[in-house]
Each structure stands twice: as C-alpha cells, then as structure tokens.
Design an enzyme around this catalytic site. Structure first.
Site, PDB file in Angstrom:
ATOM      1  N   LYS A  83       0.833  -1.200   0.000  1.00 61.35           N
ATOM      2  CA  LYS A  83       0.000   0.000   0.000  1.00 61.35           C
ATOM      3  C   LYS A  83       0.879   1.267   0.000  1.00 61.35           C
ATOM      4  O   LYS A  83       2.095   1.182   0.125  1.00 61.35           O
ATOM      5  CB  LYS A  83      -0.936  -0.005   1.205  1.00 61.35           C
TER       6      LYS A  83
HETATM    7  C1  LIG Z   1      -9.718  -1.984  -1.607  1.00 61.37           C
HETATM    8  C2  LIG Z   1      -9.101  -2.848  -0.545  1.00 61.37           C
HETATM    9  N1  LIG Z   1      -9.761  -3.037   0.612  1.00 61.37           N
HETATM   10  C3  LIG Z   1      -9.250  -3.792   1.599  1.00 61.37           C
HETATM   11  C4  LIG Z   1      -8.026  -4.410   1.447  1.00 61.37           C
HETATM   12  C5  LIG Z   1      -7.527  -5.290   2.554  1.00 61.37           C
HETATM   13  O1  LIG Z   1      -6.351  -4.802   3.125  1.00 61.37           O
HETATM   14  P1  LIG Z   1      -5.341  -5.784   3.899  1.00 61.37           P
HETATM   15  O2  LIG Z   1      -4.491  -6.470   2.873  1.00 61.37           O
HETATM   16  O3  LIG Z   1      -4.521  -4.845   4.740  1.00 61.37           O
HETATM   17  O4  LIG Z   1      -6.137  -6.713   4.715  1.00 61.37           O
HETATM   18  C6  LIG Z   1      -7.306  -4.234   0.280  1.00 61.37           C
HETATM   19  C7  LIG Z   1      -5.996  -4.900   0.090  1.00 61.37           C
HETATM   20  O5  LIG Z   1      -5.501  -5.064  -1.003  1.00 61.37           O
HETATM   21  C8  LIG Z   1      -7.851  -3.438  -0.754  1.00 61.37           C
HETATM   22  O6  LIG Z   1      -7.217  -3.239  -1.904  1.00 61.37           O
END
Ligand SMILES: Cc1ncc(COP(=O)(O)O)c(C=O)c1O
Length: 394
Positions: free
Chosen positions: A186
């Site tokens: 991210k």
């Molecule tokens: C739009 C979106 N929401 C939620 C997530 C979930 O994040 P995490 O990988 O930190 O659980 C992601 C991860 O790629 C995402 O792209």
C-alpha cells in the site's frame, strides 16, 4: 504502491525504540515502555493528516472493513451495496458480518456509480461500501448525498487511496467511517496494518472496543475493564505501528513524486487515438498510485496489456481477467464456499444470488489497463518507459 520502496533509517529508529523497551503491545505496560506509544502516535498523526476527529489502528485493512461494518451496525440479514471491482476482502467481511453483498455497477471513475447504487437500494439496505480503487476517487460527493437522502450509511474503503482527496477533503472522510490498509503493497506500509477513521464519538468508542475483545479501555487494569459489547482481536502491534509512524511522515514526499511521475507518462500518452483516461472527478485530488486508461475494445486492452509486458513495461494490470479484484473470477465467493452456511444461503437468496447484470462494469473493465506508478523512476527510466508505451499503444 510505493511504501516499501523507501524504507530507511527513520523506520529502523522507530522500530528500535520499541525493541529497546520490549513492549510490543499497544495497550498497557505504561512504566516499561519508555514513553513510546507508537500506535497512539500514529493514530494522532493520521487523524490530523486526514482531517478526521478520530483514527483507530487495527491489524489489517480487512480488519478495518470488518470493524467499520460492525461500528455502523451492519449485522445479520442486512444488505450492503458493493462494487464488482474491489478486493475480495470487502465481500468476505460483509459475509462474515452475516450480511448480504449486493453488487452495483461502476462507471468510468472505476468506482460505484450513484445511478447504479440508487437502483440497488432496497428496504434491506443498511450500507454502501464505497471502494476508491487504484488511488483515486468515486463521485463521492454525489454518493454521500444519495446515501444521506435515502437513509443509508456510507462506508468508504480508501485502502488504495491514502493521500487522495476530493476538492481538498480527504477520501475516507465523506462517509460515517473510512477504512485504510497499510499492508506491504500500500501507499504507506506497516508490514500489516489498517486504520478506521470517523468524526463520530460513538462510532469511535465501538471501533476501539471491537478491535480488542470489547474492552472499554477505561482505567489501567486490563483485567478489570468492562466490555460494552463483544469484539475480536484485530489489534495492531507496536512494531507494526512504529514502521507506520515513519512512513506517514514521508507521505507528502511520496505523493509529490507519484504525481510528477504519473503526469510525465500521462502527458506523453495524451493524444494517442486508441487511449483515453479514467474519469477523475477531481484531478488534483488523485494520489497518482496508478495510471488507469481505456483502450477501444476488450480485445485491444487484453492484447495491449500482454504487449506492454513483452516490451518490458512492468506493472500493467488487466484487472478484467484478475482473480482478486474483479467479480468474474470470484466463483468461490459466488458459490458461497465457506466452512459454514452464509447469509445469502440461509436467507433464501438462491444460488444465483450474485448473478445480477453487471454488463456496464464489464464493458468498462474489459477495456481498462492500470499501470502502477513507482517512486524510483528517474528521468531516463521515465523517458524509456514512455517510448515503449507509445510504440505498443499508438
Ligand atoms: C480496496 C481494498 N480493501 C481492503 C483491502 C484489505 O487490506 P489488507 O491487505 O490490509 O487486509 C485491500 C488490500 O488489497 C484493498 O485493496
């Protein structure tokens, strides 16, 4: 997305503080922690940066979405409107809440369209989970007004859009709650981590208890704390938060570089007959983590993505055929493959519960290529990339 491109001494120093004290937990151990409260520091700085009253950290973006749904009262039998272009975590967390995901179409912002959301609202709709995909915004002002008018909660998933804004207001601050992810890929990363932001004191109280088994965090004796409701363990550790403290302080520099690199490539491609760009309701608010563009047809986009890879232009995603981000390849979800029964099953939605008409989204995503923007490109690298892209796409 670029957080991992710029690890340095700042991250090392913050982590070392935590290791020196030996207190890896975000709560308690006040005497032993040498005054270091990394999670609390990051929460304060994140809330300030985003212009939100409260920020609460958790263990992932997925946990942030689950917490946001819980804090907004989404529960058994509720419907939650979501886009077919998102990450599976959003669908998974709606189902885990005992609720039913309902798809609505996207438009050329690559995010939910207000028209499609409006048509999808029923008397069971509790919330709209609006995902700002690939670094930029939906028509978020229109969607916020629509949700208000129809008495539906707006939750923003800005996991991919930290630092983006619409007319100066941060994405994630338009809804009742905004969610962020700080996983390894991210804009800023904690390794694993997430955050939920809100202006609502009551919602904040639920969030911070929900991520820690319902603890109310009143007083300094954990064993004596009350539990206003049940919760989970979605806590972030001090080690992860420490990395995030250093990363957030680099965000503005990252955004500046991303925006400059994206502008260079976008300007260079402007005018090519076969290329048009994602609609950005506010160009200045784009966090510029991706350059998303359309080819005239599905065939040309699929071939274009392949040709770009062969030409050595890395990081070009054709999401239409992707297993993680687009509904066409989510058979496990649509067939509700889970260890136990899920809400659409139990509530009699039928086995075709997720098979609505998403032809508008398909028509857009079939023509879309998204290219990752990196911080490390220098002028020769940018020039070489642009030339290759022009030769493939012209
Ligand atoms: C739009 C979106 N929401 C939620 C997530 C979930 O994040 P995490 O990988 O930190 O659980 C992601 C991860 O790629 C995402 O792209």
């Amino acid at each position: 997305m670029p957080g991992f491109e710029i690890f340095g001494d700042e991250e090392r120093r913050e982590v070392q503080d935590v290791l020196d004290s030996g207190v890896l937990m975000r709560y308690g151990f006040d005497g032993a922690r040498n005054g270091h409260w990394k999670a609390a520091t990051l929460e304060k700085e994140l809330a300030e940066r985003l212009g939100s009253k409260y920020a609460h950290l958790c263990s992932s973006g997925t946990a942030a979405v689950a917490t946001a749904l819980a804090a907004c009262g989404v529960g058994a039998g509720d419907e939650v409107i979501v886009a077919p272009f998102t990450f599976v975590a959003d669908l998974e967390m709606i189902l885990m809440a005992g609720a039913v995901p309902v798809f609505a179409d996207i438009d050329e912002t690559l995010c939910l369209s207000p028209e499609s959301v409006s048509a999808a609202i029923t008397d069971k709709t509790k919330a709209v989970l609006l995902v700002h995909m690939c670094g930029a915004m939906a028509r978020v002002d229109e969607l916020a007004a629509l949700c208000d008018a129809r008495g539906v909660v707006l939750i923003e998933d800005a996991a991919q859009a930290l630092g983006a804004h619409f007319r100066g207001k941060a994405l994630g601050t338009f809804g009742k709650v905004g969610c962020f992810s700080f996983d390894y890929v991210k804009t800023i990363t904690c390794g694993e981590g997430g955050a939920i932001i809100t202006d609502d004191a009551g919602v904040y109280e639920i969030m911070q208890a929900y991520t820690d088994h319902g603890h109310d965090h009143v007083g300094s004796d954990r064993g004596a704390e009350n539990h206003p409701h049940i919760g989970t363990n979605f806590r972030i550790s001090e080690l992860n938060a420490a990395v995030g403290v250093a990363q957030l302080r680099k965000l503005d520099r990252m955004l500046e570089l991303q925006r400059a690199n994206k502008a260079y490539i976008k300007d260079g491609l402007t005018g090519l007959n076969r290329v048009s760009f994602r609609h950005l309701p506010d160009k200045d608010g784009d966090s510029a983590t991706f350059l998303s563009f359309f080819m005239p047809t599905e065939e040309e986009a699929r071939q274009g993505a392949k040709d770009l890879a062969v030409a050595g232009v890395d990081g070009c995603f054709y999401w239409y055929d992707n297993n993680w981000h687009y509904h066409r390849r989510w058979q496990h979800l649509k067939q509700l493959k889970a260890p136990g029964a899920l809400a659409p099953d139990k509530l009699g939605y039928g086995e075709n519960w997720a098979d609505g008409d998403l032809s508008e989204s398909d028509a857009i995503m079939g023509r879309t290529i998204c290219m990752l923007i990196k911080l490390s490109w220098d002028e020769p690298a940018l020039a070489a990339r642009l030339e290759k892209m022009k030769s493939v796409l012209a």
